[in-house]
Write a protein that holds these residues in place. Structure first.
Motif, PDB file in Angstrom:
ATOM      1  N   LEU A 295      90.955  -4.213  46.394  1.00 23.43           N
ATOM      2  CA  LEU A 295      89.513  -4.315  46.636  1.00 23.43           C
ATOM      3  C   LEU A 295      88.783  -4.950  45.459  1.00 23.43           C
ATOM      4  O   LEU A 295      87.960  -5.854  45.640  1.00 23.43           O
ATOM      5  CB  LEU A 295      88.932  -2.929  46.932  1.00 23.43           C
ATOM      6  CG  LEU A 295      89.326  -2.309  48.272  1.00 23.43           C
ATOM      7  CD1 LEU A 295      88.755  -0.902  48.393  1.00 23.43           C
ATOM      8  CD2 LEU A 295      88.835  -3.170  49.431  1.00 23.43           C
ATOM      9  N   VAL A 296      89.075  -4.489  44.258  1.00 23.73           N
ATOM     10  CA  VAL A 296      88.377  -5.051  43.094  1.00 23.73           C
ATOM     11  C   VAL A 296      88.828  -6.482  42.836  1.00 23.73           C
ATOM     12  O   VAL A 296      88.079  -7.290  42.256  1.00 23.73           O
ATOM     13  CB  VAL A 296      88.575  -4.157  41.853  1.00 23.73           C
ATOM     14  CG1 VAL A 296      89.962  -4.338  41.230  1.00 23.73           C
ATOM     15  CG2 VAL A 296      87.498  -4.434  40.809  1.00 23.73           C
ATOM     16  N   ALA A 297      90.046  -6.829  43.285  1.00 20.77           N
ATOM     17  CA  ALA A 297      90.524  -8.210  43.132  1.00 20.77           C
ATOM     18  C   ALA A 297      89.647  -9.195  43.889  1.00 20.77           C
ATOM     19  O   ALA A 297      89.601 -10.383  43.536  1.00 20.77           O
ATOM     20  CB  ALA A 297      91.973  -8.327  43.608  1.00 20.77           C
ATOM     21  N   GLN A 298      88.935  -8.723  44.901  1.00 21.68           N
ATOM     22  CA  GLN A 298      88.068  -9.621  45.663  1.00 21.68           C
ATOM     23  C   GLN A 298      86.929 -10.152  44.797  1.00 21.68           C
ATOM     24  O   GLN A 298      86.314 -11.173  45.142  1.00 21.68           O
ATOM     25  CB  GLN A 298      87.502  -8.899  46.892  1.00 21.68           C
ATOM     26  CG  GLN A 298      88.556  -8.411  47.860  1.00 21.68           C
ATOM     27  CD  GLN A 298      89.606  -9.472  48.156  1.00 21.68           C
ATOM     28  OE1 GLN A 298      89.292 -10.553  48.642  1.00 21.68           O
ATOM     29  NE2 GLN A 298      90.864  -9.177  47.836  1.00 21.68           N
TER      30      GLN A 298
ATOM     31  N   ALA B  75      84.980  -0.307  34.847  1.00 22.45           N
ATOM     32  CA  ALA B  75      85.312  -1.722  35.015  1.00 22.45           C
ATOM     33  C   ALA B  75      84.927  -2.207  36.415  1.00 22.45           C
ATOM     34  O   ALA B  75      84.364  -3.296  36.575  1.00 22.45           O
ATOM     35  CB  ALA B  75      86.797  -1.951  34.762  1.00 22.45           C
ATOM     36  N   SER B  76      85.215  -1.394  37.430  1.00 16.87           N
ATOM     37  CA  SER B  76      84.832  -1.773  38.799  1.00 16.87           C
ATOM     38  C   SER B  76      83.315  -1.879  38.934  1.00 16.87           C
ATOM     39  O   SER B  76      82.799  -2.787  39.604  1.00 16.87           O
ATOM     40  CB  SER B  76      85.379  -0.750  39.798  1.00 16.87           C
ATOM     41  OG  SER B  76      86.781  -0.804  39.872  1.00 16.87           O
ATOM     42  N   ILE B  77      82.594  -0.957  38.292  1.00 18.61           N
ATOM     43  CA  ILE B  77      81.131  -0.989  38.347  1.00 18.61           C
ATOM     44  C   ILE B  77      80.597  -2.231  37.639  1.00 18.61           C
ATOM     45  O   ILE B  77      79.663  -2.891  38.115  1.00 18.61           O
ATOM     46  CB  ILE B  77      80.543   0.292  37.727  1.00 18.61           C
ATOM     47  CG1 ILE B  77      80.910   1.509  38.595  1.00 18.61           C
ATOM     48  CG2 ILE B  77      79.033   0.186  37.573  1.00 18.61           C
ATOM     49  CD1 ILE B  77      80.533   2.846  37.986  1.00 18.61           C
ATOM     50  N   VAL B  78      81.198  -2.592  36.508  1.00 20.16           N
ATOM     51  CA  VAL B  78      80.760  -3.785  35.773  1.00 20.16           C
ATOM     52  C   VAL B  78      81.049  -5.044  36.595  1.00 20.16           C
ATOM     53  O   VAL B  78      80.229  -5.981  36.625  1.00 20.16           O
ATOM     54  CB  VAL B  78      81.437  -3.852  34.386  1.00 20.16           C
ATOM     55  CG1 VAL B  78      81.084  -5.164  33.683  1.00 20.16           C
ATOM     56  CG2 VAL B  78      80.998  -2.672  33.531  1.00 20.16           C
TER      57      VAL B  78
ATOM     58  N   LEU C  52      83.824  -9.103  30.555  1.00 15.18           N
ATOM     59  CA  LEU C  52      83.953  -7.757  29.989  1.00 15.18           C
ATOM     60  C   LEU C  52      84.712  -6.856  30.951  1.00 15.18           C
ATOM     61  O   LEU C  52      85.621  -6.114  30.538  1.00 15.18           O
ATOM     62  CB  LEU C  52      82.569  -7.172  29.697  1.00 15.18           C
ATOM     63  CG  LEU C  52      82.549  -5.702  29.238  1.00 15.18           C
ATOM     64  CD1 LEU C  52      83.325  -5.529  27.932  1.00 15.18           C
ATOM     65  CD2 LEU C  52      81.118  -5.204  29.080  1.00 15.18           C
ATOM     66  N   ALA C  53      84.374  -6.923  32.241  1.00 14.55           N
ATOM     67  CA  ALA C  53      85.085  -6.117  33.237  1.00 14.55           C
ATOM     68  C   ALA C  53      86.566  -6.498  33.282  1.00 14.55           C
ATOM     69  O   ALA C  53      87.444  -5.629  33.384  1.00 14.55           O
ATOM     70  CB  ALA C  53      84.446  -6.308  34.613  1.00 14.55           C
TER      71      ALA C  53
ATOM     72  N   VAL D 258      83.389   0.429  46.042  1.00 19.87           N
ATOM     73  CA  VAL D 258      84.342   1.234  46.820  1.00 19.87           C
ATOM     74  C   VAL D 258      85.621   1.453  46.013  1.00 19.87           C
ATOM     75  O   VAL D 258      86.198   2.545  46.022  1.00 19.87           O
ATOM     76  CB  VAL D 258      84.651   0.566  48.172  1.00 19.87           C
ATOM     77  CG1 VAL D 258      85.794   1.289  48.890  1.00 19.87           C
ATOM     78  CG2 VAL D 258      83.415   0.542  49.058  1.00 19.87           C
ATOM     79  N   SER D 259      86.059   0.417  45.304  1.00 16.06           N
ATOM     80  CA  SER D 259      87.252   0.575  44.462  1.00 16.06           C
ATOM     81  C   SER D 259      87.014   1.608  43.370  1.00 16.06           C
ATOM     82  O   SER D 259      87.926   2.370  43.016  1.00 16.06           O
ATOM     83  CB  SER D 259      87.662  -0.769  43.841  1.00 16.06           C
ATOM     84  OG  SER D 259      86.811  -1.136  42.775  1.00 16.06           O
ATOM     85  N   ALA D 260      85.792   1.665  42.834  1.00 12.26           N
ATOM     86  CA  ALA D 260      85.461   2.688  41.819  1.00 12.26           C
ATOM     87  C   ALA D 260      85.599   4.088  42.407  1.00 12.26           C
ATOM     88  O   ALA D 260      86.122   5.005  41.749  1.00 12.26           O
ATOM     89  CB  ALA D 260      84.054   2.456  41.282  1.00 12.26           C
ATOM     90  N   LEU D 261      85.137   4.270  43.645  1.00 11.33           N
ATOM     91  CA  LEU D 261      85.269   5.570  44.308  1.00 11.33           C
ATOM     92  C   LEU D 261      86.734   5.937  44.522  1.00 11.33           C
ATOM     93  O   LEU D 261      87.144   7.097  44.329  1.00 11.33           O
ATOM     94  CB  LEU D 261      84.532   5.556  45.652  1.00 11.33           C
ATOM     95  CG  LEU D 261      83.002   5.491  45.586  1.00 11.33           C
ATOM     96  CD1 LEU D 261      82.423   5.347  46.993  1.00 11.33           C
ATOM     97  CD2 LEU D 261      82.436   6.735  44.906  1.00 11.33           C
TER      98      LEU D 261
END
Length: 424
Positions: A232-235, A307-310, A336-337, A401-404
């Motif tokens: 998800l975060v890769a998107q 990192a996901s939030i950033v 930074l993320a 969503v990835s952060a969750l």
């Protein structure tokens, strides 16, 4: 281990691959723009997905071929194959003949040969370098790639627009020269004791082994969540060479980066993207070690979630500005993320993996990038239907969503560790 003490194979590779990477990054970041202009954003996105599927399959085959046919042989074949493919790509954008379809086919074949090259190149390092020195050697190659990412897009912003045909011919020549250098100066590092794959007559056995490796992601709930969050975060970070070049090309007109006395630099869309991509490469090259040391002071749970939030914040920032300096600030946040988990991701996988399955876990963890890169081009046709702002918002939402998922995963992981400590 200093470079002068390296095996000749590695010295030849470092020199040849650096030149190849510089020229590659002179045109690669702009290919999404080229395909979007040639086919339309909707069709371009689906074609890039189609192309990536072939690269994913080729990457599965690359390791098998390197073990069966030899590191040097596969690297020579792959470099030569890339060179010939670039010749066809150059012909498709030449002053005398234009064919985006042939260009796309050539680009896809380049990706396939690239997927054959790198497993063999990584295996060659493992063959030649002692385990305690490998991380240093890999770090040098990684640094050379990031230097190429800094230099390539800046030069590409100058040469790609006006000298596209000549640039692709230059890349073709460099790839063919690398193949010749490897043929003449390198030696084969695959020994009889490492040719276990050759004893298996079934050519498709590698695929069965890969599928068996990936089964572990449905057997380990924590690892499954880790891979899912990673996809998800890769998107977001996969958009660096997909959505961002198209967005910046369309939204950034002529803008002055600086105007000091007799020094003035004005950039348009493609040039602006080249500068912004170089900014990312420069920041990665300069601050990877510093940020990694900084992040190790905090709980892994907090770092992954933050990192996901950033990443989510960076997507929003990109969507809210068309000014060059605003885009550069957004890229700094984005980088930074990227750096926050650069050093922690591999170490966390090693913590999850049992000692006897560590290789399988690292192989399966690669799904975060392979699956993520296969899905990511959907963002390009998505802009046709919902526009850029909503596309960036959707990407931002996926990062949240990835952060969750990371939050839930680390809670399970910490509870599992508590149970193991009580049992022990």
């Amino acid at each position: 281990m200093k470079i002068r003490d390296w095996d000749r194979n590695l010295k030849v590779r470092l020199f040849g691959e650096f030149l190849m990477n510089v020229t590659f990054w002179m045109f690669f970041p702009f290919l999404t723009i080229y395909f979007a202009e040639s086919f339309g954003k909707g069709t371009a996105g689906f074609l890039l997905i189609f192309s990536q599927v072939f690269s994913v399959l080729a990457s599965l085959m690359g390791g098998y071929f390197a073990d069966r046919f030899g590191r040097k042989r596969m690297m020579v074949i792959a470099a030569l194959g890339q060179g010939i493919s670039y010749v066809f790509f150059a012909a498709a954008v030449s002053p005398w003949f234009t064919s985006p379809i042939i260009g796309f086919i050539a680009f896809t074949i380049v990706g396939i040969f690239s997927s054959f090259y790198y497993p063999a190149s990584q295996a060659m390092i493992a063959d030649l370098v002692d385990e305690k020195e490998r991380s240093n050697v890999f770090a040098v190659f990684y640094t050379s790639i990031n230097i190429a990412v800094v230099i390539g897009p800046i030069l590409g912003a100058i040469f790609y627009v006006n000298y596209r045909f000549q640039l692709l011919i230059a890349v073709a020549v460099i790839c063919i020269l690398l193949a010749l250098l490897l043929t003449k100066l390198a030696r084969e590092t695959l020994t009889p004791t490492t040719k276990s794959v050759q004893q298996n007559p079934k050519w498709y056995s590698f695929l069965k082994n890969q599928v068996a490796d990936y089964k572990i992601i449905v057997q380990d709930k924590i690892f499954l969540l880790y891979v899912t969050a990673g996809i998800l975060v890769a998107q977001t970070f996969m958009q660096l060479d997909l959505l961002l070049p198209v967005y910046i090309k369309e939204k950034v007109g002529n803008q002055t980066l600086f105007d000091i006395g007799n020094w003035k630099l004005t950039l348009h869309g493609e040039q602006a993207f080249g500068v912004i991509l170089s900014e990312n490469g420069l920041l990665v090259a300069l601050f990877t070690v510093i940020v990694t040391r900084w992040m190790t002071k905090y709980r892994e749970k907090n770092v992954f979630i933050l990192a996901s939030i950033v990443y989510a914040i960076s997507m929003v920032l990109f969507s809210r500005t068309e000014l060059l300096w605003g885009l550069m600030i957004a890229m700094a946040v984005f980088t930074l993320a990227e750096l926050m988990t650069a050093g922690l991701a591999q170490s966390f996988i090693s913590k999850l993996a049992p000692d006897h399955m560590r290789g399988q876990y690292f192989a399966a963890a690669g799904l975060r990038h392979t699956v993520g890169r296969t899905i990511a081009p959907i963002s390009i046709p998505l802009t046709v239907y919902v526009g850029y702002q909503w596309t960036f918002i959707i990407l931002s939402a996926l990062a949240l969503v990835s952060a969750l998922i990371y939050h839930f995963m680390f809670n399970l992981y910490e509870r599992q560790k508590l149970v193991e400590q009580r049992i022990s």
